[in-house]
Design a protein around this motif. Structure first.
Motif, PDB file in Angstrom:
ATOM      1  N   PHE A 155       0.840  -1.204   0.000  1.00 52.31           N
ATOM      2  CA  PHE A 155       0.000   0.000   0.000  1.00 52.31           C
ATOM      3  C   PHE A 155       0.873   1.251   0.000  1.00 52.31           C
ATOM      4  O   PHE A 155       0.629   2.192  -0.769  1.00 52.31           O
ATOM      5  CB  PHE A 155      -0.937  -0.010   1.199  1.00 52.31           C
ATOM      6  CG  PHE A 155      -1.714   1.270   1.362  1.00 52.31           C
ATOM      7  CD1 PHE A 155      -2.802   1.544   0.547  1.00 52.31           C
ATOM      8  CD2 PHE A 155      -1.339   2.205   2.304  1.00 52.31           C
ATOM      9  CE1 PHE A 155      -3.508   2.717   0.681  1.00 52.31           C
ATOM     10  CE2 PHE A 155      -2.041   3.382   2.439  1.00 52.31           C
ATOM     11  CZ  PHE A 155      -3.143   3.639   1.630  1.00 52.31           C
ATOM     12  N   LEU A 156       1.868   1.257   0.871  1.00 55.35           N
ATOM     13  CA  LEU A 156       2.745   2.428   0.929  1.00 55.35           C
ATOM     14  C   LEU A 156       3.574   2.579  -0.338  1.00 55.35           C
ATOM     15  O   LEU A 156       3.822   3.708  -0.775  1.00 55.35           O
ATOM     16  CB  LEU A 156       3.667   2.318   2.139  1.00 55.35           C
ATOM     17  CG  LEU A 156       2.981   2.439   3.505  1.00 55.35           C
ATOM     18  CD1 LEU A 156       3.974   2.202   4.632  1.00 55.35           C
ATOM     19  CD2 LEU A 156       2.311   3.800   3.639  1.00 55.35           C
ATOM     20  N   ALA A 157       3.970   1.471  -0.954  1.00 61.84           N
ATOM     21  CA  ALA A 157       4.742   1.552  -2.200  1.00 61.84           C
ATOM     22  C   ALA A 157       3.901   2.125  -3.336  1.00 61.84           C
ATOM     23  O   ALA A 157       4.395   2.892  -4.170  1.00 61.84           O
ATOM     24  CB  ALA A 157       5.265   0.180  -2.587  1.00 61.84           C
ATOM     25  N   VAL A 158       2.618   1.807  -3.357  1.00 61.19           N
ATOM     26  CA  VAL A 158       1.742   2.287  -4.430  1.00 61.19           C
ATOM     27  C   VAL A 158       1.355   3.744  -4.193  1.00 61.19           C
ATOM     28  O   VAL A 158       1.336   4.555  -5.117  1.00 61.19           O
ATOM     29  CB  VAL A 158       0.498   1.379  -4.558  1.00 61.19           C
ATOM     30  CG1 VAL A 158      -0.558   2.007  -5.449  1.00 61.19           C
ATOM     31  CG2 VAL A 158       0.891   0.015  -5.060  1.00 61.19           C
ATOM     32  N   THR A 159       1.019   4.100  -2.964  1.00 63.72           N
ATOM     33  CA  THR A 159       0.519   5.448  -2.688  1.00 63.72           C
ATOM     34  C   THR A 159       1.623   6.487  -2.595  1.00 63.72           C
ATOM     35  O   THR A 159       1.357   7.680  -2.760  1.00 63.72           O
ATOM     36  CB  THR A 159      -0.311   5.474  -1.389  1.00 63.72           C
ATOM     37  OG1 THR A 159       0.500   5.005  -0.319  1.00 63.72           O
ATOM     38  CG2 THR A 159      -1.543   4.612  -1.530  1.00 63.72           C
ATOM     39  N   ARG A 160       2.861   6.109  -2.326  1.00 65.19           N
ATOM     40  CA  ARG A 160       3.954   7.073  -2.131  1.00 65.19           C
ATOM     41  C   ARG A 160       4.750   7.321  -3.410  1.00 65.19           C
ATOM     42  O   ARG A 160       5.780   7.968  -3.362  1.00 65.19           O
ATOM     43  CB  ARG A 160       4.896   6.591  -1.029  1.00 65.19           C
ATOM     44  CG  ARG A 160       4.228   6.381   0.292  1.00 65.19           C
ATOM     45  CD  ARG A 160       4.419   7.576   1.146  1.00 65.19           C
ATOM     46  NE  ARG A 160       3.588   7.478   2.344  1.00 65.19           N
ATOM     47  CZ  ARG A 160       4.029   7.671   3.534  1.00 65.19           C
ATOM     48  NH1 ARG A 160       5.291   7.972   3.730  1.00 65.19           N
ATOM     49  NH2 ARG A 160       3.229   7.596   4.547  1.00 65.19           N
ATOM     50  N   GLN A 161       4.345   6.799  -4.523  1.00 65.67           N
ATOM     51  CA  GLN A 161       5.120   7.009  -5.762  1.00 65.67           C
ATOM     52  C   GLN A 161       4.716   8.232  -6.483  1.00 65.67           C
ATOM     53  O   GLN A 161       3.790   8.777  -6.668  1.00 65.67           O
ATOM     54  CB  GLN A 161       4.982   5.804  -6.685  1.00 65.67           C
ATOM     55  CG  GLN A 161       5.862   4.693  -6.235  1.00 65.67           C
ATOM     56  CD  GLN A 161       5.920   3.576  -7.264  1.00 65.67           C
ATOM     57  OE1 GLN A 161       5.342   3.669  -8.330  1.00 65.67           O
ATOM     58  NE2 GLN A 161       6.643   2.539  -6.951  1.00 65.67           N
TER      59      GLN A 161
END
Length: 161
Positions: A155-161
């Motif tokens: 989730f963090l990898a997808v939302t923080r890009q």
């Protein structure tokens, strides 16, 4: 990894539903001086030979697939330095938990299938039963927490890009 989880989930749910149906079918109206939850409160389930063969075959297949698959995941992530990302380390941790769960749970369920709820007596039997039950619960919760950590990481990898 997913296949072994799915088959163990199916086997565990089948065993649970069979035991619930058997306990509801029999009238357990022995109201003696036992505490609720004592082993005497639940009737012993006797499986037919074809059921034992089917469950044993499914457990053996699941054991082999789980050991081979999880061992390959652990081997690949440890041997290739490019695979050592945070997500892959979480996946390797999940594979280790699943491998240990398979190695402990398969003999436990197989012995339960053939000899029932009996456990060897004495202090040693009581201690080993409690350790086995603790390990099974702990490894199951570790697997669940690893899946949650993987979901949060993705989730963090997808939302923080």
């Amino acid at each position: 990894m997913l296949m072994s989880r799915l088959v163990f989930l199916i086997l565990a749910s089948c065993e649970m539903w069979i035991s619930i149906a058997e306990s509801q079918r029999e009238n357990t109206s022995n109201h003696n001086e036992t505490e609720p939850g004592d082993p005497q409160d639940f009737p012993e389930i006797i499986y037919s030979f074809p059921t034992k063969v089917i469950f044993t075959s499914a457990m053996l297949f699941t054991f082999l697939v789980s050991v081979v698959g999880n061992s390959l995941v652990i081997y690949v992530i440890t041997k290739h330095h490019s695979m050592r990302t945070s997500t892959n380390c979480l996946i390797m941790n999940l594979a280790i938990c699943d491998l240990l769960l398979t190695v402990i749970q398969t003999p436990y369920y197989t012995s339960h299938l053939y000899i029932g709820d009996t456990w060897f007596g004495g202090t040693v039997g009581n201690v080993t039963f409690k350790i086995t039950a603790y390990l099974l619960s702990m490894l199951l919760f570790c697997s669940i927490l690893n899946l949650v950590a993987i979901a949060i990481d993705r989730f963090l990898a997808v939302t923080r890009q």
